[in-house]
Design an enzyme around this catalytic site. Structure first.
Site, PDB file in Angstrom:
ATOM      1  N   ASP A 263       0.148  -6.886   3.634  1.00 18.81           N
ATOM      2  CA  ASP A 263      -0.078  -5.785   4.679  1.00 18.81           C
ATOM      3  C   ASP A 263      -1.621  -5.146   4.462  1.00 18.81           C
ATOM      4  O   ASP A 263      -1.970  -4.919   3.182  1.00 18.81           O
ATOM      5  CB  ASP A 263       0.899  -4.582   4.788  1.00 18.81           C
ATOM      6  CG  ASP A 263       0.609  -3.609   5.788  1.00 18.81           C
ATOM      7  OD1 ASP A 263       0.639  -3.945   7.033  1.00 18.81           O
ATOM      8  OD2 ASP A 263       0.209  -2.365   5.408  1.00 18.81           O
ATOM      9  N   GLU A 300      -2.820  -9.956   5.798  1.00 15.85           N
ATOM     10  CA  GLU A 300      -3.337  -9.400   7.062  1.00 15.85           C
ATOM     11  C   GLU A 300      -4.828  -8.427   6.871  1.00 15.85           C
ATOM     12  O   GLU A 300      -4.756  -7.584   5.861  1.00 15.85           O
ATOM     13  CB  GLU A 300      -1.999  -8.352   7.740  1.00 15.85           C
ATOM     14  CG  GLU A 300      -2.532  -7.599   8.890  1.00 15.85           C
ATOM     15  CD  GLU A 300      -1.927  -6.211   9.001  1.00 15.85           C
ATOM     16  OE1 GLU A 300      -2.245  -5.627  10.241  1.00 15.85           O
ATOM     17  OE2 GLU A 300      -1.456  -5.509   8.243  1.00 15.85           O
TER      18      GLU A 300
END
Length: 614
Positions: A263, A300
């Site tokens: 993330d 990401e």
């Protein structure tokens, strides 16, 4: 650093080994509740800052905690289970007694990947790992090759997106815990499906976060939008890195997962000569080599920085793949007409063509939204290193009402979007429910127990949305916000079944056609037309050629702006066919140069060159 998994409570019949990193504490005592209380002094190793104890006769299911400096009692930062919540004691887990039915699993092939992102709590009514297993055959039949789970690390309360996790080694109890996750992984592998987990190393959640009581996990040098920045480059950062790398190896090795989605790596601040992400990649690559099975790290990032993907010898961090937001933004803005927030940087069909050609849309040019130049060149990176989507948890859930694309555009447009995604040269990812046009929203939800924290989240969401939307977002604490997101599997109508079949057809073409899918990255030409808004893709491999026409505009029947290349061409597929719920195909099934197909508005046509007979 060659990281060995040791943090936490590792059960064995002869003795359970407890290890915790607390480099600045003067004493650490292990407190066992089994059911009578026992206390064990732990031994300190100055070299790595860890406290250790081996204790016989500790059964799986035993609750325990650590007592720091004689008076501060806390759960294990590397707890494998927190059945009593984020403030309760940790629990000893037996990781090695169960057997795997898919022990010979060799792992999926990356280039064939079709990801399916889901949230465990809302994918089914039951909201468990076990309930997902029953739907795996349908996903495989659709053409999915790999599940991508939103975070499952233990969070406060019963419902959460997962990005507020505070026990990164503990799969949430309501989902079925780590044993449930292992059963899901085994079921996936038995069907030939991979499984990837979203993990969060850029911050930790606020409630139940006791990490600072054990050591300097955080730094004041940097800040993130979601909480304190993690200490990856300051004093004692070796222990923090070890904690996170052990966590990654735990999910990949102990829980037998195939990859991790990292993330917001742009919020992992690290000025070290060997960055944490590079070190993590080396450790995961070593695991892949040792096990003979490839594991993936998927970043990401909103930086459009190809250095995340380049190998270390080229000055990069060596991550295996990256989510490509530019593809989503270009496609979404084109079909919805939205131009607020970062969508103001997109909206032209040329943007989508740029993504097909150069991976990023923004590779160093000026961004009106950011008011500066953005991105760098990624043309040297293989298109298979980019995971693309038309919807995901962020792009749906961070809308004011969590509304999906199916509530914003027509059915015909949904089919065009599906084709642009599934037939792209990148690795496609579907967000749960989009394959049948799910209309239920996916809003943001929490279940914190601290009223002040709940109010802070409410106010934060309102402030965050001001740049994008007018209005008040759904209350993230309300249980109805959570239940509104549960997929509606039982009331799918004919349109839903037609859209599902269209996705299945597209993914089958991607998988089996000699040119479509990943092979489109080779020998292809991409053109755009603003009026009418359409994209033209011509690709070949050996003697086989295909032409794809994507019509995004509202113009009625009109000729395509480009002729088919030389040769005789047959219609391979048409989104307007009645079997896909369309108004019907238009024009002949065979065309010869210099003819051009006739178009409906919002339509995709695929043409294949017929090989000449000698």
């Amino acid at each position: 650093m060659n990281v060995v998994q040791e943090l936490g409570a590792w059960y064995a019949p002869e003795a359970t080994r407890f290890t915790v990193w607390a480099p600045l504490r003067s004493s650490v005592e292990l407190r066992l509740f089994d059911p009578e209380e026992r206390r064990v002094e732990m031994a300190f190793a100055a070299g790595d800052g860890c406290w250790r104890a081996e204790v016989p006769d500790v059964a799986p299911g035993t609750r325990y905690s650590f007592v720091l400096d004689g008076d501060l009692e806390r759960p294990d930062p590397a707890s494998f289970a927190q059945p009593d919540g984020v403030h309760g004691p940790s629990v000893v887990v037996d990781h090695f007694s169960e057997t795997r039915s898919a022990a010979s699993w060799a792992g999926p092939q990356w280039e064939e990947s079709v990801f399916y992102e889901l949230h465990v709590g809302t994918f089914t009514e039951q909201g468990t790992f076990e309930a997902i297993i029953g739907r795996l055959p349908s996903l495989k039949d659709l053409g999915v090759t790999c599940l991508s789970l939103m975070p499952v690390a233990h969070f406060p309360g019963q419902r959460n997106w997962g990005y507020d996790g505070v026990y990164p080694f503990a799969a949430h109890t309501t989902y079925g815990g780590v044993q449930g996750l292992k059963r899901l992984a085994d079921a996936c592998h038995s069907l030939g499906l991979g499984i990837v987990l979203d993990v969060v190393y850029n911050h930790f959640g606020p409630e139940g976060n006791y990490l600072r009581d054990f050591g300097p996990y955080f730094t004041d040098v940097y800040h993130t939008p979601w909480g304190e920045a993690v200490n990856f480059d300051g004093p004692y950062s070796d222990g923090v890195r070890k904690y996170c790398i052990e966590n990654a190896l735990y999910w990949l090795k102990t829980c037998d997962l195939d990859g991790l989605r990292l993330d917001a790596v742009h919020a992992i601040y690290d000025a070290a000569a060997v960055p944490f992400l590079e070190e993590l990649t080396r450790e995961v690559d070593a695991l892949s080599l040792d096990s003979g099975r490839q594991r993936w790290l998927i970043a990401e990032s909103d930086r459009n920085d190809a250095r995340f993907l380049r190998p270390s010898e080229q000055g990069g961090l060596g991550l295996h793949a990256q989510w490509n937001d530019d593809f989503h933004h270009a496609l979404h803005a084109l079909v919805t007409g939205e131009r607020h927030g970062y969508y103001q940087d997109f909206g032209r069909v040329e943007d989508l063509g740029q993504a097909w050609r150069q991976n990023y849309v923004y590779s160093g040019q000026y961004s009106p939204f950011r008011k500066r130049r953005h991105g760098n060149c990624a043309v040297d990176r293989a298109k298979s290193q980019f995971v693309v989507c038309s919807q995901n948890h962020d792009q749906v859930g961070n809308r004011l009402r969590g509304d999906r694309l199916s509530t914003m555009v027509s059915f015909e447009t949904l089919k065009v979007v599906a084709a642009a995604l599934c037939l792209s040269p990148f690795q496609p990812m579907l967000f749960m429910g989009q394959e049948y046009g799910e209309k239920r929203p996916f809003p943001y939800f929490i279940d914190h127990t601290d009223p002040k924290l709940v109010q802070a989240v409410r106010q934060g969401r309102k402030k965050e949305f001001q740049a994008f939307w007018r209005g008040t977002p759904l209350d993230p604490k309300a249980e109805t916000t959570f239940t509104s997101a549960v997929l509606n599997w039982e009331t799918q109508d004919e349109r839903a079944r037609q859209l599902w079949a269209w996705y299945k057809r597209l993914l089958a073409l991607r998988r089996s056609h000699p040119v479509l899918g990943p092979d489109m990255a080779v020998a292809r030409e991409v053109r755009e037309s603003a009026t009418p808004a359409c994209l033209w893709v011509h690709a070949r491999r050996a003697e086989t050629e295909v032409v794809l026409y994507f019509a995004f505009g509202d113009q009625p029947e009109a000729p395509a702006p480009w002729e088919l290349p030389e040769g005789t061409w047959q219609r391979l597929e048409d989104s307007s066919a009645r079997r896909w719920g369309g108004p019907g195909t238009h024009g002949p099934e065979e065309l010869c140069h210099p003819q051009a197909p006739q178009f409906h508005a919002r339509q995709v046509q695929l043409w294949e060159r017929v090989a000449r007979k000698e």
